[in-house]
Design an enzyme around this catalytic site. Structure first.
Site, PDB file in Angstrom:
ATOM      1  N   ASN A 147      26.949  37.410  40.581  1.00 54.12           N
ATOM      2  CA  ASN A 147      27.017  38.635  41.372  1.00 54.12           C
ATOM      3  C   ASN A 147      25.688  39.040  41.996  1.00 54.12           C
ATOM      4  O   ASN A 147      25.663  39.717  43.015  1.00 54.12           O
ATOM      5  CB  ASN A 147      27.555  39.790  40.510  1.00 54.12           C
ATOM      6  CG  ASN A 147      26.983  39.806  39.118  1.00 54.12           C
ATOM      7  OD1 ASN A 147      27.083  38.823  38.379  1.00 54.12           O
ATOM      8  ND2 ASN A 147      26.371  40.904  38.742  1.00 54.12           N
ATOM      9  N   HIS A 152      39.077  44.730  43.698  1.00 54.82           N
ATOM     10  CA  HIS A 152      38.232  45.541  44.596  1.00 54.82           C
ATOM     11  C   HIS A 152      37.052  44.784  45.191  1.00 54.82           C
ATOM     12  O   HIS A 152      36.293  45.332  45.986  1.00 54.82           O
ATOM     13  CB  HIS A 152      37.780  46.845  43.907  1.00 54.82           C
ATOM     14  CG  HIS A 152      36.716  46.683  42.857  1.00 54.82           C
ATOM     15  ND1 HIS A 152      35.416  47.085  43.071  1.00 54.82           N
ATOM     16  CD2 HIS A 152      36.751  46.194  41.599  1.00 54.82           C
ATOM     17  CE1 HIS A 152      34.702  46.861  41.964  1.00 54.82           C
ATOM     18  NE2 HIS A 152      35.501  46.317  41.066  1.00 54.82           N
ATOM     19  N   CYS A 154      25.830  47.155  38.269  1.00 53.94           N
ATOM     20  CA  CYS A 154      26.054  47.767  36.957  1.00 53.94           C
ATOM     21  C   CYS A 154      24.731  48.064  36.247  1.00 53.94           C
ATOM     22  O   CYS A 154      24.701  48.848  35.322  1.00 53.94           O
ATOM     23  CB  CYS A 154      26.909  46.849  36.088  1.00 53.94           C
ATOM     24  SG  CYS A 154      28.509  46.535  36.831  1.00 53.94           S
TER      25      CYS A 154
END
Ligand SMILES: Cc1ncc(COP(=O)(O)O)c(C=O)c1O
Length: 369
Positions: free
Chosen positions: A144, A194, A317
């Site tokens: 990510n 999402h 995050c």
């Protein structure tokens, strides 16, 4: 606003909204109800399951809908057999790392698989970990933060030959690169809606029938008795539509992203001292992570935000804290330099003009800072 944070989340595609809206209004029946109003909803879920299955080339019976990538990762790790050990790559998302650490606390042995300077899990590292005979190994398909794409098929082959279950978090890879569950040869794979222009709070665990799934939620018999709870129907229908669009538009979309990424990288490399992490490695077409010596990433993020540009400092995050990115640390980046990291993740609506505007602004900000 210029939105450059598509790895954190993507906007809902209008076509996805059109597909899911009737399931928030007209078709509110419970899919488990046997009368017509329920059966209509059941068949919409079935259709969505086919669409998600098609995205990764599996049968629809291999798809369990979950509340997102996090739940899928948790369920995958929960398949670990009692008294056995597991190994995960050192650059996994917290939704893999945290349940792995919980398993360790519960008495399972946990090994972290090192990555090289580009963030790749090497074949040697996999060979090393096989010696420890883990029952389950988790290696993400694409990271990510850096966008690094692992040589997963090769690792899976090596692991399967040693009877090791392999799970892959494909949350960031899906919709950006072609994925075939069977060609990759994994047993378990996590997806999230999402990240592919679908609604939040929905995802899927793809599973191979050889693996025994141990449900986290017990209750009604939904999802082949593997995930109890009345289905999040509208989100599932939206996820299905998003998966269908992602598959149909993948080639065009990834080409468009790569063109933008090249333009971005050309601009970035004109900034003195700037390093693009893992620049030469095989990365997602939309992701660029860079660092600039002595510039604080969080500070730069705030300055960009004031000018209406949304980026991430490292993983979404992890932003909010000033801890350096564990992914970059695992790649051997110095802690101070890692703190300068900024991640740009491009998406459908981004344009060349936005990239050029960003580069100009970045040059000014770097000069000021
Ligand atoms: C690689 C990766 N795995 C899992 C997740 C979690 O997915 P979700 O937000 O659907 O729970 C994310 C989200 O940032 C991610 O980037």
């Amino acid at each position: 606003m210029i939105y450059f944070d598509h790895n954190a989340t993507t906007p809902l595609d209008d076509r996805v909204l059109d597909a899911l809206l009737p399931f928030l209004t007209t078709f509110y029946g419970n899919p488990s109800s046997l009368y017509r109003h329920g059966r209509i909803v059941r068949s919409a879920i079935d259709a969505a399951r086919e669409q998600v299955a098609a995205l990764v080339g599996v049968q629809s019976s291999q798809v369990i809908f979950t509340s997102g990538g996090t739940e899928a990762n948790n369920v995958a790790l929960a398949t670990l057999a009692p008294h056995s050990s597991l190994a995960i790559s050192a650059i996994e998302h917290p939704s893999v790392t945290e349940p792995a650490l919980r398993l360790k606390k519960l008495g399972h042995q946990l090994t972290f698989i090192d990555v090289d300077a580009n963030g790749y899990v090497t074949q040697d590292a996999v060979a090393q970990v096989i010696k420890e005979k883990p029952a389950l190994v988790s290696i993400m398909l694409a990271n990510n933060e850096t966008g690094i794409i692992q040589d997963l098929a090769r690792h899976a082959q090596q692991l399967r030959a040693n009877d090791i279950i392999i799970h892959s978090d494909a949350v960031q890879a899906s919709g950006k690169i072609p994925i075939s569950f069977n060609t990759l040869g994994v047993h378990l794979m996590s997806l999230s809606s999402h990240k592919i222009y679908g609604p939040k709070g929905c995802g899927a665990l793809i599973f191979n029938k050889d693996v025994e799934i141990k449900p986290l939620f017990l209750g009604g018999g939904q999802e082949q008795e593997l995930r109890a709870g009345t289905e999040n129907v509208a989100a599932i229908v939206g996820f299905g539509k998003a998966a269908e669009l992602a598959q149909a538009e993948l080639a065009e979309y990834s080409k468009q992203l790569l063109t933008l990424r090249k333009l971005l990288e050309n601009g970035l490399t004109t900034i003195p001292g700037l390093t693009i992490f893992a620049q030469q490695a095989n990365r997602l077409p939309n992701t660029v992570q860079f660092g600039i010596p002595e510039i604080d990433g969080e500070m730069l993020l705030m300055k960009l935000d004031q000018k209406g540009i949304a980026v991430s400092s490292g993983s979404a995050c992890a932003s909010g804290g000033s801890v350096p990115s564990p992914v970059l640390l695992a790649m051997g980046v110095e802690a101070d330099f890692a703190k300068s990291a900024i991640r740009i993740s491009l998406g459908k609506a981004n344009t060349e003009t936005e990239i050029l505007e960003f580069i100009n602004l970045l040059k000014t900000l770097v000069y000021q800072l």
